[in-house]
Design an enzyme around this catalytic site. Structure first.
Site, PDB file in Angstrom:
ATOM      1  N   GLU A 126      62.517  22.005   1.930  1.00 58.02           N
ATOM      2  CA  GLU A 126      63.177  23.401   1.570  1.00 58.02           C
ATOM      3  C   GLU A 126      64.615  23.721   1.836  1.00 58.02           C
ATOM      4  O   GLU A 126      65.109  24.249   2.646  1.00 58.02           O
ATOM      5  CB  GLU A 126      62.340  24.258   2.668  1.00 58.02           C
ATOM      6  CG  GLU A 126      60.740  24.270   2.526  1.00 58.02           C
ATOM      7  CD  GLU A 126      60.069  25.757   3.217  1.00 58.02           C
ATOM      8  OE1 GLU A 126      60.648  25.930   4.067  1.00 58.02           O
ATOM      9  OE2 GLU A 126      58.974  25.957   2.751  1.00 58.02           O
ATOM     10  N   GLU A 159      52.904  23.314   0.623  1.00 58.93           N
ATOM     11  CA  GLU A 159      52.352  23.994   1.819  1.00 58.93           C
ATOM     12  C   GLU A 159      51.530  25.134   1.449  1.00 58.93           C
ATOM     13  O   GLU A 159      52.155  25.956   0.849  1.00 58.93           O
ATOM     14  CB  GLU A 159      53.329  23.918   2.694  1.00 58.93           C
ATOM     15  CG  GLU A 159      54.424  22.913   3.040  1.00 58.93           C
ATOM     16  CD  GLU A 159      55.544  23.379   3.872  1.00 58.93           C
ATOM     17  OE1 GLU A 159      55.676  24.317   4.423  1.00 58.93           O
ATOM     18  OE2 GLU A 159      56.677  22.398   4.002  1.00 58.93           O
TER      19      GLU A 159
HETATM   20  C1  GAL Z   1      57.821  25.849   5.970  1.00 56.89           C
HETATM   21  C2  GAL Z   1      58.445  24.396   6.266  1.00 56.89           C
HETATM   22  C3  GAL Z   1      57.324  23.529   7.274  1.00 56.89           C
HETATM   23  C4  GAL Z   1      57.024  24.484   8.363  1.00 56.89           C
HETATM   24  C5  GAL Z   1      56.259  25.701   7.676  1.00 56.89           C
HETATM   25  C6  GAL Z   1      55.940  26.829   8.696  1.00 56.89           C
HETATM   26  O1  GAL Z   1      58.823  26.849   5.487  1.00 56.89           O
HETATM   27  O2  GAL Z   1      58.365  23.670   5.341  1.00 56.89           O
HETATM   28  O3  GAL Z   1      58.049  22.531   7.765  1.00 56.89           O
HETATM   29  O4  GAL Z   1      57.827  24.866   9.062  1.00 56.89           O
HETATM   30  O5  GAL Z   1      57.530  26.596   6.936  1.00 56.89           O
HETATM   31  O6  GAL Z   1      56.945  27.579   9.383  1.00 56.89           O
END
Ligand code: GAL
Length: 681
Positions: free
Chosen positions: A151, A316
């Site tokens: 990110e 994700e």
């Molecule tokens: C995303 C990140 C993950 C995790 C998730 C929940 O932004 O890539 O590593 O932190 O959010 O906070």
């Protein structure tokens, strides 16, 4: 082993952190994932210490062991470079690698993304760790692809360290050659800001009331984007030397001050996105109102993502309630919502959906960020929902490789995106029109694309859309103006909003009649303009018998040449004056509307331009449902997504095949609350 995004399957994955769990759990976890439909996992993005526990001491055993477990369980792996979280030994010994806030205070160890892209030291460490990891693991049979960092520009998208100032000066020297050119581009004669030596130039620093030279800030955002891109390129060039042919390189997320389109084109095979629609239900979210599409707003983000890569992955996907120990609480996804959000991603072009995360972490900042499993590790309803999503996804393999079908496009470009970030007037317009056009498109079931322009864009990019909105292209260049002319001349319909083309590429306002470079094309002459204050009430416009709302701003317009006044203001001191100009140009037409596009106004434009509800002959669905079609050649697949808390009554006017069941259906059906359906047309 499964390979993702090969155009043959829709596949599921999850994010796994072997370093968070006892080794004894690894294989049990991997088998359990497989049993429930997970075929790929992403690992190692925050695990630098597992490869280099002390400066210059490398160790590969930990992930060798883990990859052995992956091999034994036939699990595909997406391996990451670990640069989002530099080790404590590194930042302590070399504090120059740290990012700083605008006051120059360094961002310290204890969270993540606290480094800067320009520190020569950090770039050296990055190059070495990337090379070591790629050399060692690059040929592992279970690795199918690579994620760079994690990110980029999340947490913060602004960089104020000393290394950034040094690199900013180099960026500006390359861009402007001389200080004279820089002073002219930034209008530094204003408030006596003239620079007489390069070392007087800095990234923005604290000023008396927190404003700064806007032309400098615009270049600063461009500079941040270039810095992030070159940091990614540094890593992807190294990875390419070592990884197996056919393995992909990606990074995850789309964040501010970063041209993800060029980054993807120059360094990646495709972008992946992190989709968290449950943010719509945060405790401190705005109260729900009729215009608020809640989790459905993530379709807007997904539309941005597919403007970068038509087919993409979700690295994700939300599978549990979000929340750090310090922020962001929202409910657990309701039964059905995990499926709904997965299908939302697939509807927009995701052929791979990976859930964040396999199991909720028992320690650290994200103890409340829930994954599929809870701390207890027992089977739960979210795991059962995963298994049912897997079952559904297996019937969708024919969809892989197909692309989203849009009825119109909305043009964007980074110069304007970034100008709108720093310019309060511009931002207000953009916020209303972006939301308004998206909401109108969703609620009338009129699918839209975002189309990003730069000076190298080809006419073919535009010509496939019968209608294009370019709501507030405040900054305009000659090349873009010519491209728009070509589009309209060939038969396209272009819709412009207020405040178009009053700035040049530096963000300055040339002494020209507005809308500047688009005056000839639009046939509009902006003779007066004003912000609309609450005291003015709602200013409306009459357009051939229809009354439409304006908001925020009004341009008062007169026609030029053969252009016509199509709509006039009905109130305020400019009642009766032009609000909408229509201009035939070549085989096409341009509309210049002197205000923003609220949801209702955008809806009227879609209807009057004859592009609203293209699927009406096929299906009738209530507003609560999103309709999306993915197409591959002659084959078309329709997604029906009910975001509502209540069941939705649908009517198919033609026979379609329900891909979940394989049955042919026609006529009425009821989609349950949060229900989804996918149909072959
Ligand atoms: C995303 C990140 C993950 C995790 C998730 C929940 O932004 O890539 O590593 O932190 O959010 O906070």
């Amino acid at each position: 082993m499964e390979r993702i995004l090969k155009g043959d399957k829709i596949l599921l994955g999850t994010c796994y952190y072997p370093e968070h769990w006892e080794r004894g759990l690894w294989k049990e976890d991997l088998w359990r994932m497989k049993k429930n439909g997970i075929v790929a996992i992403r690992v190692a993005e925050f695990a630098w210490n597992k490869f280099e526990p002390r400066e210059g001491q490398y160790s590969f055993d930990f992930f060798d062991d883990f990859l052995n477990a992956a091999e034994e369980t036939d699990m595909s792996v997406i391996f990451c470079t670990p640069t989002a979280t530099p080790p404590a030994w590194l930042t302590h010994r070399y504090p120059e690698v740290l990012n700083a806030d605008i006051n120059g205070t360094l961002l310290r160890h204890g969270e993540r993304r606290h480094y800067n892209y320009n520190s020569p030291v950090y770039r050296r460490f990055t190059a070495i760790i990337t090379e070591k990891i790629a050399e060692h693991y690059g040929k592992h049979p279970n690795i199918i692809g690579w994620q760079i960092d994690n990110e980029l520009n999340c947490e913060t998208s602004e960089f104020y360290s000393d290394s950034d100032t040094g690199a900013f000066r180099e960026f500006l020297k390359k861009k402007y050659q001389t200080l004279e050119n820089l002073n002219a581009a930034w209008g530094t004669v204003f408030w006596n800001q003239t620079y007489t030596a390069w070392d007087e130039v800095f990234v923005p620093r604290k000023t008396a009331s927190n404003s700064h030279n806007p032309h400098l800030v615009l270049d600063f955002y461009r500079f941040i984007s270039e810095s992030a891109r070159s940091f990614v390129k540094l890593q992807s060039d190294i990875l390419r030397k070592h990884i197996k042919s056919g393995d992909f390189i990606t990074t995850n997320g789309v964040f501010a001050n970063l041209d993800s389109h060029h980054m993807t084109a120059e360094s990646l095979d495709f972008i992946t996105y992190d989709s968290y629609p449950d943010f719509a239900y945060l405790l401190n979210a705005d109260p729900v109102n009729s215009g608020d599409l809640n989790d459905r707003k993530w379709s807007r983000n997904l539309s941005e993502v597919r403007s970068i890569s038509k087919i993409f992955g979700i690295m994700e996907q939300q599978s549990g309630s979000p929340g750090w120990n310090t922020r962001m609480e929202a409910p657990q996804p309701k039964p059905g919502q995990m499926t709904l959000w997965t299908m939302q991603s697939i509807a927009h072009g995701a052929d791979y959906v990976s859930y964040f995360r396999w199991r909720t972490c028992t320690m650290g900042t994200e103890i409340y960020w829930h994954g599929i499993l809870d701390y207890s590790n027992r089977d739960n309803r979210r795991l059962a929902e995963l298994a049912s999503i897997h079952q559904k996804s297996q019937s969708l393999s024919g969809i892989a490789g197909s692309v989203y079908e849009a009825a119109f496009g909305v043009l964007k470009d980074y110069d304007n995106v970034w100008d709108s970030r720093l310019d309060g007037w511009h931002r207000r317009l953009d916020e209303v029109s972006e939301a308004g056009i998206f909401q109108a498109a969703q609620l009338t079931h009129t699918p839209m694309d975002y189309v990003y322009l730069d000076d190298t864009a080809r006419p073919e990019v535009l010509s496939k859309y019968p209608v294009l909105f370019y709501p507030h292209a405040v900054i305009m260049t000659e090349k873009r103006a010519l491209l728009l002319e070509e589009y309209v001349r060939a038969g396209g319909t272009l819709v412009l909003g207020c405040r178009t083309a009053y700035k040049d590429i530096t963000g300055k306002c040339p002494m020209v009649k507005l809308p500047g470079l688009l005056q000839r094309l639009s046939g509009a002459d902006v003779v007066d303009y004003t912000l609309v204050s609450p005291d003015d009430g709602v200013i409306t416009v009459e357009w051939e018998g229809t009354v439409i709302d304006t908001a925020v701003f009004n341009d008062v317009l007169e026609p030029l040449g053969n252009a016509q006044v199509a709509g006039t203001y009905t109130n305020n001191y400019y009642a009766g004056k032009g609000a909408l100009i229509g201009n035939e140009y070549g085989k096409g037409r341009v509309y210049y509307f002197g205000s923003v596009f609220t949801r209702k106004t955008a809806e009227i434009f879609l209807k009057k331009l004859g592009i609203a509800e293209p699927y009406y002959p096929l299906i009738e669905a209530p507003e609560s449902c999103e309709i999306a079609i993915r197409r591959k050649g002659e084959r078309r697949f329709l997604f029906l997504l009910n975001y509502g808390k209540k069941p939705a009554a649908i009517t198919f006017k033609q026979e379609v095949q329900d891909l979940y069941t394989g049955q042919s259906i026609t006529g009425s059906l009821v989609l349950p609350a949060y229900g989804t359906g996918v149909y072959r047309l």
